[in-house]
Design a protein around this motif. Sequence first.
Motif, short mmCIF file in Angstrom:
data_model
loop_
_atom_site.label_atom_id
_atom_site.label_comp_id
_atom_site.label_asym_id
_atom_site.label_seq_id
_atom_site.Cartn_x
_atom_site.Cartn_y
_atom_site.Cartn_z
N ARG A 453 1.02 -1.27 0.00
CA ARG A 453 -0.03 0.20 -0.08
C ARG A 453 0.83 1.23 0.03
O ARG A 453 1.88 1.51 0.55
N GLY A 454 0.59 2.07 -0.88
CA GLY A 454 1.27 3.50 -0.78
C GLY A 454 0.25 4.79 -0.73
O GLY A 454 -0.88 4.53 -1.28
N ALA A 455 0.75 5.68 0.21
CA ALA A 455 -0.14 6.85 0.37
C ALA A 455 0.49 8.09 -0.38
O ALA A 455 1.78 8.36 -0.31
N LEU A 456 -0.19 9.04 -1.04
CA LEU A 456 0.28 10.35 -1.70
C LEU A 456 -0.47 11.31 -0.96
O LEU A 456 -1.64 11.41 -0.84
N ASP A 457 0.41 12.46 -0.75
CA ASP A 457 -0.02 13.73 -0.29
C ASP A 457 -0.46 14.70 -1.41
O ASP A 457 -0.58 14.41 -2.37
#
Length: 746
Positions: A453-457
């Motif tokens: 899982r990856g999160a982007l701002d």
Amino acid sequence: MNRKSPQSLSRRDFLRHSVVGGLVLGIYGSGALAQISKARGDSSDFTPNAFIRIALDGRVTIISKQPEIGQGIKTSLPMVIAEELEVNWKDVQIIQGDLNPIYGSQSAGGSTSTPTNYNDFHRLGATVRTMLIAAAAQKWAVPVAECRAADSAVLHDKTSRRVSYADLVVSASKLPVPDPKSVVLKNPSEYKILGTRIGGVDNAAIVSGKPLFGIDTKLPGMLYASFAKCPVLGGKALSANLAEIKALPGVHDAFIIDGVPNNPRGLMSGVAIVANSTWSAFSARKKLNVVWDEGRGAADNWENFVSQAQSKSRQPGETILRNDGDVSTAFNKAVSTVEAAYSYPFISHASMEPQNCTAWFNAEVGTMELWVPTQNPAAGQDLIASTLHIPKEKITLHITRSGGGFGRRLSADYVIEAAAIAQCVKAPVKLTWSREDDMQHDHFRAGGFHFLRGALDEKGRVSAWHNHFVTFANRIQKEGQSILQPGSGGSLNTDEFPGRWVKNCLMEQTALECSIPMGPWRAPGSNVFAWVFQSFIDELAHAASRDPLEFRLELLGDKEIMQATGDRGVSYNVARMKHVLQHAAEKSSWGQRTFQRGQGQGMACYFSHRGYIAEVAEVTVSKKGELTVDRVVVVSDIGSQIVNLSGAENQVQGSVIDGLSTLMYPELNIASGAIVQSNFHQYPLLRMPQTPTRIDVHFLKTDFPVTGLGEPAFPPLAPAVCNAIFAATGKRVRQLPLSRTDLSWS
């Protein structure tokens, strides 16, 4: 023992004749200059541990101590000595050294042979040159500073005098040996050999079919063996139709070997057939009927492993490798998130020369002599000593050339099998594995599953990273306890990129127990981790609508060095990685070309085995999903000096082709504990027409220590190609091999 291979005869001839006259020097100790010895023509002064010999006629012989498995080390390391020695390469003879503790470490794996020997070999050659110059200066009664060496001679430019090394051997042998640390090394700008293209010292013998490989070994009175193991990995032989087998034409003997339990990389149980030829042994084996105890391995099935991995992914990991920041909060605050599951199968090494070993046990004196294509001769000696209770000093091991290794020959299972069979036979015996043995009883590259899982701002930057890695492990006995031990390359390093770079990072690992033996496979761990992480980073870049190059450069950050943080961590030079990325972009015209649908570029980079590598792949995918790799641009930073330009290019090109082959085709299915695939008809490798149309190789010379090149260029290939496939088709490749993914588009 008096049975010698052609290689060992040559070496022992060299050692014996060197007492007649000549200058001999060698390194002692493990990877350090500890002592240098010279022979003065007196057998009492001679110790057979030399790397260099200059004979009375001027001939130069250099011992190559590392195993040659196709990586070119038998050529490249002697080049280092020859450069400092100031000799003509055409006048140098290279001889493969046998296993001898006096040489220090003699393994060939992990791309370590060059970095662990490079500096010592420079000083060794320079020490010999220094002594020869001193002998000439003494002969002419001139200052040493006025003399120089060139072309196997010493020159005095003021008087135009020249004396050959041959004429200095006797006088140089009488001089004190200088401290190797005090000798002056050549300026790299003066190199005549290093950095040039030198063909492999064995090339002529290979193309003319001369006996060089372990499988070529022949000894007087030799017998031939085949060893049948349980199809279910880890099974045990209970009984067999031995009387029937012994009665077959050409068969000398047949017997069961019990093996050592709970050691998947040691001596396994099986049935040995010894005959007067390999053909007779193989033919008899076809009529062998064995009753097997399949053991717990019979429960191993790939489909079950897939289900287990998916189930485990929904639970917390058994081991927390890294837990930085507040991952949960970062995901909750993310502008967007990306989730993906990547998986890859077990695969075989599939080296062209199947495993083999020739062994001769002399029961009268209790000695064992072996001829082995090996990457780690000491491991074979150690395993024989511990399993068969033969003192190490009574085990002689001759290192032959290997027909490929890729990490497989770091194991010694085939060596201990040959030795165990030899103990039961009063003759030399050569054990040869069939291709089926080699594929189904490998020490495999571990399969694995990554749930990411990856999160982007709001600025399209990575704000959180989560990876749950489900791997495989064998149950072994260690210090009286039963433990699960992940296979080689089956354990994630806490410092794995981008772990140290993302403020909120959770890395977990869970192991699935299996009876499948696992071992190092070219660029262990890196060979699959690069594909997973560099592919997922590309997914994040596209999700953020950002250029993959710009995205990577920003993710790497502004720190020049990222320090190691874990027990197995290593420092990471960010500046070097950025440099290769930018150079690869320049050489590939990244972002400067427009590709039509079905064509595209992909990028990947990776730090592996001390090397910093960036690769750009250009591909064409037909509407039917047929892939053509049009071009691969590889930029490597492996330090301040390319030793052998020809060999270095070969290693990079080979890594690209091997990486593409591994990406596209091979996989092993496990059914009821047995490997289903048996030969190349079920386990295809890349063919010549399928290789990249063009491979551009670039090396950056930097002010960093020289390192190896057998592995670093391999890992980035698969993600670069897969990222290019996405650019061309919009399809992500998240499962290996590539043949499992439909690439067709319309």
